[in-house]
Design an enzyme around this catalytic site. Structure first.
Site, PDB file in Angstrom:
ATOM      1  N   GLU A  46       0.947  -1.055   0.275  1.00  0.00           N
ATOM      2  CA  GLU A  46       0.125  -0.059  -0.041  1.00  0.00           C
ATOM      3  C   GLU A  46       0.686   1.258  -0.117  1.00  0.00           C
ATOM      4  O   GLU A  46       0.334   2.020  -0.380  1.00  0.00           O
ATOM      5  CB  GLU A  46      -1.194  -0.360   1.574  1.00  0.00           C
ATOM      6  CG  GLU A  46      -1.723  -1.334   1.069  1.00  0.00           C
ATOM      7  CD  GLU A  46      -1.456  -2.293   1.638  1.00  0.00           C
ATOM      8  OE1 GLU A  46      -1.846  -3.483   2.300  1.00  0.00           O
ATOM      9  OE2 GLU A  46      -0.020  -2.205   2.195  1.00  0.00           O
ATOM     10  N   CYS A  69      -2.296  -3.142   7.005  1.00  0.00           N
ATOM     11  CA  CYS A  69      -1.892  -3.436   8.551  1.00  0.00           C
ATOM     12  C   CYS A  69      -2.418  -2.141   9.509  1.00  0.00           C
ATOM     13  O   CYS A  69      -2.319  -1.369   9.361  1.00  0.00           O
ATOM     14  CB  CYS A  69      -0.235  -3.562   8.729  1.00  0.00           C
ATOM     15  SG  CYS A  69       0.730  -2.415   8.427  1.00  0.00           S
ATOM     16  N   CYS A  79      -0.400   0.375   7.259  1.00  0.00           N
ATOM     17  CA  CYS A  79      -0.990   0.780   6.101  1.00  0.00           C
ATOM     18  C   CYS A  79      -2.131   1.635   6.268  1.00  0.00           C
ATOM     19  O   CYS A  79      -2.702   2.656   5.242  1.00  0.00           O
ATOM     20  CB  CYS A  79      -1.241  -0.067   5.570  1.00  0.00           C
ATOM     21  SG  CYS A  79       0.644  -0.634   4.980  1.00  0.00           S
ATOM     22  N   ALA A 149       9.159 -35.121 -10.698  1.00  0.00           N
ATOM     23  CA  ALA A 149       9.919 -35.730 -11.988  1.00  0.00           C
ATOM     24  C   ALA A 149       9.376 -36.834 -12.251  1.00  0.00           C
ATOM     25  O   ALA A 149      10.350 -37.557 -12.178  1.00  0.00           O
ATOM     26  CB  ALA A 149      10.251 -35.086 -12.812  1.00  0.00           C
ATOM     27  N   SER A 163      18.495 -40.221 -13.398  1.00  0.00           N
ATOM     28  CA  SER A 163      17.348 -39.493 -13.825  1.00  0.00           C
ATOM     29  C   SER A 163      17.633 -38.085 -15.019  1.00  0.00           C
ATOM     30  O   SER A 163      16.387 -37.562 -14.697  1.00  0.00           O
ATOM     31  CB  SER A 163      17.081 -39.139 -12.822  1.00  0.00           C
ATOM     32  OG  SER A 163      17.927 -37.819 -11.757  1.00  0.00           O
ATOM     33  N   TRP A 165      17.636 -36.688 -18.419  1.00  0.00           N
ATOM     34  CA  TRP A 165      16.617 -35.735 -17.892  1.00  0.00           C
ATOM     35  C   TRP A 165      15.392 -36.489 -18.499  1.00  0.00           C
ATOM     36  O   TRP A 165      14.953 -36.971 -19.549  1.00  0.00           O
ATOM     37  CB  TRP A 165      16.572 -34.292 -18.725  1.00  0.00           C
ATOM     38  CG  TRP A 165      17.619 -33.478 -18.170  1.00  0.00           C
ATOM     39  CD1 TRP A 165      18.851 -33.456 -18.773  1.00  0.00           C
ATOM     40  CD2 TRP A 165      17.971 -32.506 -17.020  1.00  0.00           C
ATOM     41  NE1 TRP A 165      19.789 -32.542 -18.715  1.00  0.00           N
ATOM     42  CE2 TRP A 165      18.662 -31.548 -17.487  1.00  0.00           C
ATOM     43  CE3 TRP A 165      16.757 -32.655 -15.838  1.00  0.00           C
ATOM     44  CZ2 TRP A 165      19.766 -31.253 -16.472  1.00  0.00           C
ATOM     45  CZ3 TRP A 165      17.019 -31.293 -14.687  1.00  0.00           C
ATOM     46  CH2 TRP A 165      19.005 -30.871 -15.173  1.00  0.00           C
ATOM     47  N   ARG A 179      11.206 -22.163  -7.772  1.00  0.00           N
ATOM     48  CA  ARG A 179      11.954 -22.486  -7.558  1.00  0.00           C
ATOM     49  C   ARG A 179      12.381 -20.329  -7.149  1.00  0.00           C
ATOM     50  O   ARG A 179      11.670 -19.657  -5.702  1.00  0.00           O
ATOM     51  CB  ARG A 179      13.185 -22.386  -7.900  1.00  0.00           C
ATOM     52  CG  ARG A 179      13.869 -23.831  -8.122  1.00  0.00           C
ATOM     53  CD  ARG A 179      15.283 -24.418  -8.771  1.00  0.00           C
ATOM     54  NE  ARG A 179      15.461 -25.588  -8.686  1.00  0.00           N
ATOM     55  CZ  ARG A 179      16.154 -26.228  -8.915  1.00  0.00           C
ATOM     56  NH1 ARG A 179      17.200 -25.308  -9.761  1.00  0.00           N
ATOM     57  NH2 ARG A 179      16.286 -27.782  -9.252  1.00  0.00           N
ATOM     58  N   GLY A 248      14.962 -36.727  -3.018  1.00  0.00           N
ATOM     59  CA  GLY A 248      14.981 -37.476  -3.888  1.00  0.00           C
ATOM     60  C   GLY A 248      12.997 -38.656  -2.807  1.00  0.00           C
ATOM     61  O   GLY A 248      12.872 -37.530  -2.196  1.00  0.00           O
TER      62      GLY A 248
END
Length: 317
Positions: A46, A69, A79, A149, A163, A165, A179, A248
């Protein structure tokens, strides 16, 4: 409000221990101020949006993804006070702040100042975006996302452990984006020793968004890595909103068995491996009936040749 939530989402992974709030100021039908919580949690969204709007904030409508806030801090005025001082006529907020230091006081302060206050617009989107912070307030730990994956037949590696890819470039780029939205990434000791992972963000323009790195191990500390000796150590991560668990199998199993996973990002590649390493082991279920009703599909999309499936843990409100 959609723009406010988007601004907050862009800041996810940079604002802990504060929430990733977004804010927009609208005057005469156009946006005159935009803001998101800044790295480290200050200034608040804000304050940023009001500073950009300047005098155009007087008589304007302010959209914010979280209640402004109301608790005083040595780091600056509240704020709610800034909004009243700026002469904003109306505030539309997606969520009430569950932090007991504000929890409705911001709305009361603004109404007392003669500001019209409306609550609830795009609440679900705002709650999803700030899910890490909300989880930390509710459960005392970060929101934990498990990334898997897999091949079509649910394997994460060949019997040899190879593994790279399993998934294609589009799926791997999406992982790097996830990430960038997290405060910390965690792997187990086995993955650390086998792969020596960097766990950084390698997307152009987002390299500085690489999160802190953590290692699940009962062994010695490793330079540059924070150590958790057990999944339950997440309860001491008071400055982490979103934690991404990347591997893993033993680490994934440990977090699932402890019922500490809130989201699963499952990247499924169009390959068959056959004999190979399973994604998870025994997680404490002895009957199929016990597995039902625990996970809800929230999203699904194609990422190049691969398929992303997003699941959320169903927990009591």
């Amino acid at each position: 409000m959609a723009e406010a939530v988007r601004l907050g989402e862009d800041a996810r992974g940079t604002t802990a221990p504060n929430p990733n709030v977004g804010c927009v100021v609208v005057a005469d039908g156009r946006i005159v101020g935009r803001g998101a919580t800044q790295p480290g949690g200050r200034p608040h969204a804000e304050a940023v949006a009001l500073a950009q709007a300047g005098e155009q904030a007087r008589g304007a409508t302010l959209y914010t993804s979280l209640e402004p806030c109301a608790h005083r801090s040595h780091r600056g005025p509240t704020c709610a006070h800034l909004i009243a001082e700026a002469g904003v006529a109306r505030v539309i907020a997606a969520l009430q702040d569950p932090d007991p230091r504000t929890a409705g006081d911001g709305f009361r302060m603004m109404r007392d100042a003669g500001i019209q206050v409306d609550i609830g617009l795009n609440a679900e989107s705002a709650a999803e975006s700030m899910g890490g912070w909300l989880t930390r307030l509710r459960l005392g730990r970060p929101r934990i996302t498990l990334k898997l994956a897999l091949s079509i037949d649910g394997k994460i590696a060949l019997p040899s452990g190879e593994s790279k890819w399993i998934t294609g470039e589009d799926a791997r780029a999406h992982v790097h984006l996830e990430r960038a939205r997290c405060d910390m990434i965690l792997v187990g000791r086995g993955t650390f020793l086998a792969d020596h992972p960097r766990l950084d963000v390698r997307l152009p323009g987002l390299e500085e968004r690489s999160p802190r790195r953590a290692l699940l191990t009962r062994g010695e500390p490793v330079e540059g890595w924070e150590v958790l000796h057990a999944p339950e150590d997440v309860f001491r991560l008071s400055d982490v909103n979103d934690l991404l668990v990347e591997g893993g199998s033993a680490t994934a199993t440990a977090f699932l068995a402890a019922d500490l996973v809130d989201r699963i990002l499952l990247y499924r590649a169009p390959i068959l491996i056959g004999e190979g390493r399973q994604s998870v082991g025994y997680i404490g279920l002895d009957a199929i009936g016990d597995a039902h009703g625990r996970w809800e599909a929230r999203d699904g999309r194609q990422l190049g040749i691969d398929r992303l499936e997003v699941y959320q843990r169903v927990r009591p409100a």
